[in-house]
Design a protein around this motif. Structure first.
Motif, PDB file in Angstrom:
ATOM      1  N   UNK A 241       0.842  -1.195   0.000  1.00 33.71           N
ATOM      2  CA  UNK A 241       0.000   0.000   0.000  1.00 33.71           C
ATOM      3  C   UNK A 241       0.880   1.249   0.000  1.00 33.71           C
ATOM      4  N   UNK A 242       0.262   2.391  -0.294  1.00 36.44           N
ATOM      5  CA  UNK A 242       1.011   3.655  -0.270  1.00 36.44           C
ATOM      6  C   UNK A 242       1.615   3.901   1.107  1.00 36.44           C
ATOM      7  N   UNK A 243       0.869   3.599   2.172  1.00 33.40           N
ATOM      8  CA  UNK A 243       1.368   3.794   3.538  1.00 33.40           C
ATOM      9  C   UNK A 243       2.553   2.873   3.814  1.00 33.40           C
ATOM     10  N   UNK A 244       2.483   1.648   3.392  1.00 36.99           N
ATOM     11  CA  UNK A 244       3.594   0.711   3.595  1.00 36.99           C
ATOM     12  C   UNK A 244       4.835   1.170   2.844  1.00 36.99           C
ATOM     13  N   UNK A 245       4.634   1.665   1.633  1.00 36.25           N
ATOM     14  CA  UNK A 245       5.773   2.151   0.844  1.00 36.25           C
ATOM     15  C   UNK A 245       6.376   3.394   1.488  1.00 36.25           C
ATOM     16  N   UNK A 246       5.529   4.302   1.960  1.00 35.68           N
ATOM     17  CA  UNK A 246       6.031   5.496   2.652  1.00 35.68           C
ATOM     18  C   UNK A 246       6.858   5.109   3.871  1.00 35.68           C
ATOM     19  N   UNK A 247       6.393   4.114   4.637  1.00 35.21           N
ATOM     20  CA  UNK A 247       7.121   3.664   5.824  1.00 35.21           C
ATOM     21  C   UNK A 247       8.464   3.039   5.448  1.00 35.21           C
ATOM     22  N   UNK A 248       8.486   2.313   4.346  1.00 35.73           N
ATOM     23  CA  UNK A 248       9.747   1.728   3.880  1.00 35.73           C
ATOM     24  C   UNK A 248      10.758   2.824   3.592  1.00 35.73           C
ATOM     25  N   UNK A 249      10.355   3.846   2.853  1.00 41.40           N
ATOM     26  CA  UNK A 249      11.311   4.884   2.477  1.00 41.40           C
ATOM     27  C   UNK A 249      11.651   5.819   3.640  1.00 41.40           C
ATOM     28  N   UNK A 250      10.724   5.986   4.577  1.00 42.26           N
ATOM     29  CA  UNK A 250      11.062   6.751   5.773  1.00 42.26           C
ATOM     30  C   UNK A 250      12.134   6.016   6.579  1.00 42.26           C
ATOM     31  N   UNK A 251      12.008   4.701   6.647  1.00 45.92           N
ATOM     32  CA  UNK A 251      13.005   3.882   7.339  1.00 45.92           C
ATOM     33  C   UNK A 251      14.349   3.951   6.633  1.00 45.92           C
ATOM     34  N   UNK A 252      14.328   3.778   5.325  1.00 44.86           N
ATOM     35  CA  UNK A 252      15.561   3.772   4.537  1.00 44.86           C
ATOM     36  C   UNK A 252      16.307   5.108   4.679  1.00 44.86           C
ATOM     37  N   UNK A 253      15.574   6.208   4.651  1.00 42.91           N
ATOM     38  CA  UNK A 253      16.213   7.521   4.779  1.00 42.91           C
ATOM     39  C   UNK A 253      16.819   7.740   6.164  1.00 42.91           C
ATOM     40  N   UNK A 254      16.243   7.090   7.160  1.00 44.88           N
ATOM     41  CA  UNK A 254      16.707   7.295   8.533  1.00 44.88           C
ATOM     42  C   UNK A 254      17.913   6.437   8.888  1.00 44.88           C
ATOM     43  N   UNK A 255      18.066   5.301   8.194  1.00 47.79           N
ATOM     44  CA  UNK A 255      19.149   4.375   8.517  1.00 47.79           C
ATOM     45  C   UNK A 255      20.502   4.983   8.123  1.00 47.79           C
ATOM     46  N   UNK A 256      21.487   4.780   8.965  1.00 41.76           N
ATOM     47  CA  UNK A 256      22.841   5.239   8.640  1.00 41.76           C
ATOM     48  C   UNK A 256      23.598   5.688   9.873  1.00 41.76           C
ATOM     49  N   UNK A 257      24.862   5.315   9.932  1.00 41.80           N
ATOM     50  CA  UNK A 257      25.701   5.676  11.084  1.00 41.80           C
ATOM     51  C   UNK A 257      25.778   7.186  11.255  1.00 41.80           C
ATOM     52  N   UNK A 258      25.970   7.902  10.152  1.00 38.40           N
ATOM     53  CA  UNK A 258      26.109   9.357  10.266  1.00 38.40           C
ATOM     54  C   UNK A 258      24.814   9.998  10.766  1.00 38.40           C
ATOM     55  N   UNK A 259      23.674   9.395  10.458  1.00 35.49           N
ATOM     56  CA  UNK A 259      22.410   9.908  10.987  1.00 35.49           C
ATOM     57  C   UNK A 259      22.315   9.705  12.494  1.00 35.49           C
ATOM     58  N   UNK A 260      22.897   8.611  12.981  1.00 32.01           N
ATOM     59  CA  UNK A 260      22.868   8.346  14.416  1.00 32.01           C
ATOM     60  C   UNK A 260      23.724   9.325  15.207  1.00 32.01           C
ATOM     61  N   UNK A 261      24.631  10.012  14.519  1.00 35.37           N
ATOM     62  CA  UNK A 261      25.508  10.974  15.187  1.00 35.37           C
ATOM     63  C   UNK A 261      24.893  12.366  15.297  1.00 35.37           C
ATOM     64  N   UNK A 262      23.706  12.557  14.742  1.00 30.69           N
ATOM     65  CA  UNK A 262      23.026  13.856  14.853  1.00 30.69           C
ATOM     66  C   UNK A 262      22.687  14.102  16.323  1.00 30.69           C
ATOM     67  N   UNK A 263      23.115  15.227  16.888  1.00 32.25           N
ATOM     68  CA  UNK A 263      22.864  15.488  18.322  1.00 32.25           C
ATOM     69  C   UNK A 263      21.378  15.512  18.649  1.00 32.25           C
ATOM     70  N   UNK A 264      21.024  14.918  19.782  1.00 38.49           N
ATOM     71  CA  UNK A 264      19.647  14.926  20.311  1.00 38.49           C
ATOM     72  C   UNK A 264      18.624  14.390  19.303  1.00 38.49           C
TER      73      UNK A 264
END
Length: 223
Positions: A75-98
């Motif tokens: 579904x559109x919602x499932x696809x949106x959740x997939x890409x929201x997850x993909x964009x969030x994953x990453x070591x450098x993203x985990x280093x963003x303060x707070x």
């Protein structure tokens, strides 16, 4: 992923992350859409700036969205959740303060942990050396003899400053073993899930043994 031109970020890596994400979720009692979780793991690197030209990403994302809707019947919602997850994953993203991850899809933590786990242990050592070869980094030796004890003492506070990490990735005089200090030895303190933490602790033991053996052999060679 074959177009990324790097064995450290190839299709095998994506499949390992996808399968491991599902394994962590199962151990953690996650019962949501496993197929959606698997796809998010498989696609987790598609927005990685190390691998792709940003100008390509809009077209790549639209093609993937179309395929997920027409061929996999998400579904559109499932696809949106997939890409929201993909964009969030990453070591450098985990280093963003707070950084607040509470609003991300629940599957995010399993994809993130599995991606981190594939960066450590024996596989992590192999991937580190493969990527270092691609960008023409020398092997070593390490810059700090006491880095292991330092990071163990620091725990989660041992996370590297994000700007310093990003600068280190373009340094011309960095060595492959520097990446252990910049990232790999810090990962166990950054895991999100219980199963991920347990697996990371085991893999971390091997990495420390590897570095100790590496230093010994480099010393025997006069370094």
């Amino acid at each position: 992923m074959s177009k990324a031109g790097c064995a450290a970020h190839d299709l095998d890596h994506c499949y390992r992350v996808a399968y491991l994400a599902c394994s962590l979720a199962q151990e953690d009692g996650f019962v949501d859409n496993v197929n959606q979780l698997f796809v998010a793991g498989l696609l987790h690197d598609v927005f990685d700036s190390k691998l792709y030209n940003p100008d390509q990403l809009v077209e790549v994302e639209q093609t993937l969205r179309d395929n997920l809707a027409s061929k996999d019947h998400f579904s559109d919602k499932e696809i949106d959740d997939i890409f929201q997850t993909v964009r969030a994953v990453g070591y450098k993203n985990m280093l963003i303060p707070n950084r607040d991850i509470s609003g991300l899809p629940s599957m995010y933590k399993y994809v993130q942990d599995s991606d981190l786990l594939d960066a450590i242990g024996a596989i992590g050592v192999a991937r580190c050396l493969a990527y270092s070869g691609k960008i023409n980094r020398k092997i070593g030796p390490p810059k700090k003899e006491d880095v292991i004890s330092d990071l163990e003492a620091a725990g989660i506070s041992g996370m590297m400053d994000r700007s310093a990490y990003l600068a280190s990735q373009t340094s011309s005089d960095a060595a492959a073993t520097d990446h252990f200090h910049e990232k790999l030895l810090r990962i166990p303190g950054m895991m999100i899930t219980g199963p991920g933490r347990r697996m990371a602790a085991k893999r971390n033991v091997y990495m420390k043994q590897f570095l100790e053996q590496f230093r010994e052999e480099m010393g025997e060679s006069g370094f």
